[in-house]
Design an enzyme around this catalytic site. Structure first.
Site, PDB file in Angstrom:
ATOM      1  N   ARG A  98       0.824  -1.212   0.000  1.00  0.00           N
ATOM      2  CA  ARG A  98       0.000   0.000   0.000  1.00  0.00           C
ATOM      3  C   ARG A  98       0.856   1.258   0.000  1.00  0.00           C
ATOM      4  NH1 ARG A  98      -4.772  -2.546   2.416  1.00  0.00           N
ATOM      5  NH2 ARG A  98      -6.567  -1.188   2.560  1.00  0.00           N
ATOM      6  N   ARG A 171     -17.599  -5.089   8.956  1.00  0.00           N
ATOM      7  CA  ARG A 171     -16.349  -4.548   9.473  1.00  0.00           C
ATOM      8  C   ARG A 171     -16.580  -3.220  10.171  1.00  0.00           C
ATOM      9  NH1 ARG A 171     -12.108  -4.965   4.611  1.00  0.00           N
ATOM     10  NH2 ARG A 171     -11.540  -2.982   5.538  1.00  0.00           N
TER      11      ARG A 171
HETATM   12  P1  AMP Z   1      -8.365  -3.771   4.034  1.00  0.00           P
HETATM   13  O1  AMP Z   1      -8.975  -4.976   4.666  1.00  0.00           O
HETATM   14  O2  AMP Z   1      -7.342  -4.107   2.984  1.00  0.00           O
HETATM   15  O3  AMP Z   1      -9.398  -2.780   3.546  1.00  0.00           O
HETATM   16  O4  AMP Z   1      -7.554  -3.015   5.194  1.00  0.00           O
HETATM   17  C1  AMP Z   1      -8.215  -2.511   6.335  1.00  0.00           C
HETATM   18  C2  AMP Z   1      -7.291  -1.580   7.079  1.00  0.00           C
HETATM   19  O5  AMP Z   1      -6.134  -2.284   7.515  1.00  0.00           O
HETATM   20  C3  AMP Z   1      -6.754  -0.413   6.257  1.00  0.00           C
HETATM   21  O6  AMP Z   1      -7.645   0.686   6.197  1.00  0.00           O
HETATM   22  C4  AMP Z   1      -5.460  -0.087   7.010  1.00  0.00           C
HETATM   23  O7  AMP Z   1      -5.730   0.616   8.208  1.00  0.00           O
HETATM   24  C5  AMP Z   1      -4.969  -1.476   7.403  1.00  0.00           C
HETATM   25  N1  AMP Z   1      -4.096  -2.094   6.362  1.00  0.00           N
HETATM   26  C6  AMP Z   1      -4.357  -3.195   5.610  1.00  0.00           C
HETATM   27  N2  AMP Z   1      -3.345  -3.484   4.794  1.00  0.00           N
HETATM   28  C7  AMP Z   1      -2.407  -2.515   5.008  1.00  0.00           C
HETATM   29  C8  AMP Z   1      -1.138  -2.234   4.449  1.00  0.00           C
HETATM   30  N3  AMP Z   1      -0.614  -3.015   3.463  1.00  0.00           N
HETATM   31  N4  AMP Z   1      -0.469  -1.154   4.913  1.00  0.00           N
HETATM   32  C9  AMP Z   1      -0.971  -0.368   5.872  1.00  0.00           C
HETATM   33  N5  AMP Z   1      -2.167  -0.557   6.450  1.00  0.00           N
HETATM   34  C10 AMP Z   1      -2.891  -1.625   6.022  1.00  0.00           C
END
Ligand code: AMP
Length: 228
Positions: A98, A171
């Site tokens: 990310r 979520r």
């Molecule tokens: P997601 O399930 O991919 O939408 O991720 C949910 C949350 O987890 C994001 O909004 C971030 O706060 C954190 N997160 C997930 N993957 C990453 C990553 N690769 N780098 C930083 N934060 C992450």
């Protein structure tokens, strides 16, 4: 960071796209079709939060605000996961990298075992539609199948089509306000990776506003062409 050895992973596919683009849905379909392993850093972080680990405690408030968790925490969690044997068939990275620092760290980890990213797929969507997509979604608590208040209800009300489960969950960060912060984080910190992977010659752009099956077909073609 953990110093666990990283397994040799023959196929590494990255899914890029803002929250709501369909990364998780498509990753699950590719997992079933090709036997690849979906690796979602969001799922790993949510598990760490639920387990109350040090990483989870540090990540909780950051995730609730829709900001990005530190590269250090995310890389440590990912590296541990990549050391597990089931990744041997290859991985679909959903929500990672990310940031440019994460992309460079991934390149370094893979290079250590003579590998590289096979393809980075940018799921191309319209931002305006993402808030509704994300704010209405929920999953089966038992098998993780995804549903949506407006776009995809279970065929029998309250019963998961896939496993018959009757409990569903949403979520904590899938509310309109947090989704806007997450979209902002995507544009500021993650969208530059499209140019990063384009420069490495492994970028694929897939229009992703259409039917889920059509998008899955396009992704399947990319996996067949680039992996193995
Ligand atoms: P997601 O399930 O991919 O939408 O991720 C949910 C949350 O987890 C994001 O909004 C971030 O706060 C954190 N997160 C997930 N993957 C990453 C990553 N690769 N780098 C930083 N934060 C992450």
């Amino acid at each position: 960071m953990s110093d666990t050895a990283v397994e040799v992973v023959p196929a590494v596919l990255i899914l890029l796209g803002p929250p709501g683009a369909g990364k998780g849905t498509q990753a699950r379909m590719l997992e079933e079709k090709f036997g690849l392993v979906q690796l979602s850093t969001g799922d790993l972080l949510r598990a760490a939060v639920a387990a109350g680990t040090d990483a989870g405690k540090a990540a909780k408030a950051v995730m609730e605000a829709g900001d990005l968790v530190s590269d250090e925490i995310v890389l440590a969690i990912l590296k541990d996961r990549l050391a597990e044997p089931d990744v041997a068939k290859g991985v679909i990275l959903d929500g990672f990298p990310r940031t440019t620092a994460q992309a460079e760290a991934l390149d370094g980890m893979l290079a250590a075992t003579g590998q590289q990213v096979n393809a980075a797929v940018s799921l191309e969507v319209e931002d305006d539609a993402m808030v509704d997509r994300v704010a209405g979604r929920y999953t089966c608590a038992k098998c993780g199948e995804g549903y949506h208040d407006s776009f995809k209800q279970p065929k029998a009300e309250g019963v998961c089509d896939k496993c018959g489960g009757t409990e569903f969950k949403r979520r904590a960060d899938d509310n309109a306000e947090t989704v806007r912060a997450r979209l902002q984080a995507y544009h500021d910190q993650t969208a530059p990776l499209i140019a990063y992977y384009d420069g490495r010659g492994c970028l694929e752009r897939v229009p992703a506003m259409g039917a889920i099956d059509e998008i899955a077909g396009a992704l399947g073609d990319i996996v067949a062409k680039t992996a193995g």
